[in-house]
Design a protein around this motif. Structure first.
Motif, short mmCIF file in Angstrom:
data_model
loop_
_atom_site.label_atom_id
_atom_site.label_comp_id
_atom_site.label_asym_id
_atom_site.label_seq_id
_atom_site.Cartn_x
_atom_site.Cartn_y
_atom_site.Cartn_z
N PHE A 110 -8.84 33.31 -7.02
CA PHE A 110 -7.96 34.27 -7.19
C PHE A 110 -8.67 35.72 -6.81
O PHE A 110 -9.43 36.07 -7.59
CB PHE A 110 -7.24 34.17 -8.59
CG PHE A 110 -5.95 35.05 -8.67
CD1 PHE A 110 -5.00 35.00 -7.76
CD2 PHE A 110 -5.79 35.86 -9.84
CE1 PHE A 110 -3.87 35.79 -8.08
CE2 PHE A 110 -4.84 36.58 -10.04
CZ PHE A 110 -3.61 36.52 -9.13
N SER A 111 -8.48 36.19 -5.72
CA SER A 111 -9.17 37.20 -5.72
C SER A 111 -8.57 38.42 -4.66
O SER A 111 -7.26 38.47 -4.34
CB SER A 111 -10.41 37.00 -4.30
OG SER A 111 -9.86 36.45 -3.39
N ARG A 112 -9.24 39.82 -4.67
CA ARG A 112 -8.64 40.99 -3.97
C ARG A 112 -9.54 41.33 -2.92
O ARG A 112 -11.00 41.18 -3.08
CB ARG A 112 -8.50 41.98 -5.01
CG ARG A 112 -7.36 42.17 -5.93
CD ARG A 112 -7.23 43.38 -6.84
NE ARG A 112 -5.93 43.42 -7.34
CZ ARG A 112 -5.43 44.34 -8.13
NH1 ARG A 112 -6.33 45.35 -8.19
NH2 ARG A 112 -4.26 44.25 -8.78
N LEU A 113 -9.04 41.89 -2.11
CA LEU A 113 -10.14 42.67 -1.02
C LEU A 113 -11.11 43.89 -1.99
O LEU A 113 -10.71 44.34 -2.79
CB LEU A 113 -9.41 43.39 0.01
CG LEU A 113 -8.53 42.08 1.16
CD1 LEU A 113 -7.91 43.03 1.89
CD2 LEU A 113 -9.54 41.66 2.04
N VAL A 114 -12.30 43.80 -1.23
CA VAL A 114 -13.17 44.61 -1.79
C VAL A 114 -12.51 46.23 -1.45
O VAL A 114 -11.84 46.33 -0.18
CB VAL A 114 -14.47 44.74 -1.18
CG1 VAL A 114 -15.23 45.97 -1.59
CG2 VAL A 114 -15.25 43.48 -1.51
N GLY A 115 -12.22 47.07 -2.56
CA GLY A 115 -11.73 48.54 -2.30
C GLY A 115 -10.47 48.35 -2.82
O GLY A 115 -9.78 49.58 -2.87
N GLN A 116 -9.74 47.15 -2.63
CA GLN A 116 -8.27 47.15 -2.92
C GLN A 116 -8.08 47.51 -4.53
O GLN A 116 -8.65 46.90 -5.30
CB GLN A 116 -7.79 45.63 -2.81
CG GLN A 116 -6.36 45.45 -3.16
CD GLN A 116 -5.80 44.35 -2.95
OE1 GLN A 116 -6.46 43.33 -2.44
NE2 GLN A 116 -4.51 43.83 -3.26
N THR A 117 -7.15 48.56 -4.81
CA THR A 117 -6.83 49.15 -6.07
C THR A 117 -5.28 48.79 -6.73
O THR A 117 -5.21 49.38 -7.32
CB THR A 117 -7.17 50.50 -6.14
OG1 THR A 117 -6.46 51.37 -5.14
CG2 THR A 117 -8.74 50.66 -5.97
N SER A 118 -4.66 48.21 -5.53
CA SER A 118 -3.06 48.14 -5.84
C SER A 118 -2.75 46.90 -5.23
O SER A 118 -3.37 46.28 -4.26
CB SER A 118 -2.14 49.21 -5.48
OG SER A 118 -2.28 49.75 -4.17
N GLY A 119 -1.56 46.47 -5.59
CA GLY A 119 -1.23 45.38 -5.05
C GLY A 119 -1.56 44.06 -5.55
O GLY A 119 -2.63 43.95 -6.40
N PRO A 120 -1.02 42.96 -5.56
CA PRO A 120 -1.24 41.58 -6.09
C PRO A 120 -2.54 41.11 -5.49
O PRO A 120 -2.97 41.22 -4.45
CB PRO A 120 -0.04 40.72 -5.85
CG PRO A 120 0.47 41.14 -4.46
CD PRO A 120 0.20 42.78 -4.45
N SER A 121 -3.21 40.31 -6.51
CA SER A 121 -4.57 39.41 -6.19
C SER A 121 -3.98 38.14 -5.41
O SER A 121 -2.58 37.90 -5.53
CB SER A 121 -5.14 38.96 -7.21
OG SER A 121 -5.75 39.95 -7.75
N VAL A 122 -4.31 37.43 -4.60
CA VAL A 122 -4.17 36.45 -3.71
C VAL A 122 -4.81 35.27 -3.92
O VAL A 122 -5.96 35.20 -3.83
CB VAL A 122 -3.89 36.79 -2.32
CG1 VAL A 122 -3.52 35.66 -1.51
CG2 VAL A 122 -3.01 38.11 -2.19
N PHE A 123 -4.29 33.95 -3.99
CA PHE A 123 -5.04 32.77 -3.85
C PHE A 123 -5.43 32.46 -2.40
O PHE A 123 -4.74 32.42 -1.37
CB PHE A 123 -4.06 31.58 -4.36
CG PHE A 123 -3.71 31.65 -5.94
CD1 PHE A 123 -4.69 31.20 -6.75
CD2 PHE A 123 -2.54 32.12 -6.36
CE1 PHE A 123 -4.59 31.31 -8.04
CE2 PHE A 123 -2.25 32.16 -7.61
CZ PHE A 123 -3.13 31.70 -8.58
N ARG A 124 -6.75 32.15 -2.54
CA ARG A 124 -7.56 31.90 -1.38
C ARG A 124 -8.50 30.88 -1.50
O ARG A 124 -8.83 30.45 -2.57
CB ARG A 124 -8.17 33.24 -0.72
CG ARG A 124 -7.62 34.32 -0.64
CD ARG A 124 -8.42 35.48 0.00
NE ARG A 124 -7.77 36.71 0.58
CZ ARG A 124 -7.25 37.63 -0.44
NH1 ARG A 124 -7.73 37.43 -1.65
NH2 ARG A 124 -6.93 38.77 0.21
#
Length: 201
Positions: free
Chosen positions: A41-55
């Motif tokens: 369950f992760s976010r892109l580096v630098g992402q500060t908004s929006g949902p995290s995504v299952f990858r």
């Protein structure tokens, strides 16, 4: 979730030694977990908004060590009825530089646990015991380690049991998860509770 994700799979290997010397016991264990196609369950580096995504994380190798030594027969001087010290250390590799993990790579890296119980009073089946557990922990996503202290005072009678418990007596502020945007899931601070149990049969 993500319906397109397939199941995880991994291979685990463990070896260890256990020994006993009179009332003392010790254990040393090493283990490796080679995970493939793990779900993170992760976010892109630098992402500060929006949902995290299952990858999917293609390959994650976990290496860990555990060691402990303890005393399990009462009494051991000063009313000490049992004592144990244990250490655990984990490392992982395979994290993508493009994503900030909220699950797979958010783990307890190191932990030192010291616990003991002191028998303050005993008369037949009646006894008063104080148990203490101290934990030194460092999580992979937190640069600063922290100390925790728990205690339990219990009075045991033939059918009754009274107890007073305290967790995080040091009132340490710490988080189980710290995300890339700085948000945190704070763990409880100092907490006290009392209880009474009665055995019918």
């Amino acid at each position: 979730g993500n319906a397109a994700l397939s199941a995880e799979d991994s291979w685990s290997y463990e070896t260890g030694l256990r020994g006993r010397w009179g009332a003392w016991a010790g254990e040393l264990t090493g283990f490796i977990r080679q995970g493939r196609s793990l779900i993170d369950f992760s976010r892109l580096v630098g992402q500060t908004s929006g949902p995290s995504v299952f990858r999917k994380v293609q390959a994650v190798r976990t290496v860990g060590y555990e060691a402990s030594v303890g005393y399990t027969q009462a009494p051991l001087g000063l009313g000490l009825s049992r004592a144990r010290v244990g250490f655990t250390y984990l490392t992982q590799d395979g994290q993508s530089p493009e994503f900030v993990s909220r699950y797979v790579f958010n783990y307890l890296r190191g932990q030192l646990v010291a616990e003991g119980a002191v028998q303050l009073w005993r008369q037949g089946e009646r006894r008063l015991e104080l148990s203490l557990v101290g934990r030194y922990e460092q999580r992979a996503n937190q640069p600063t380690p922290y100390w925790l202290l728990d205690a339990r005072l219990a009075l045991s009678l033939p059918r009754w049991s009274l107890y007073l418990e305290g967790t995080n007596l040091t009132d340490t502020a710490y988080a189980d998860f710290i995300y890339a945007d700085g948000s945190r899931i704070e763990m409880p601070r100092r907490w006290l509770r009392a209880g009474l149990t009665f055995r019918v049969f």
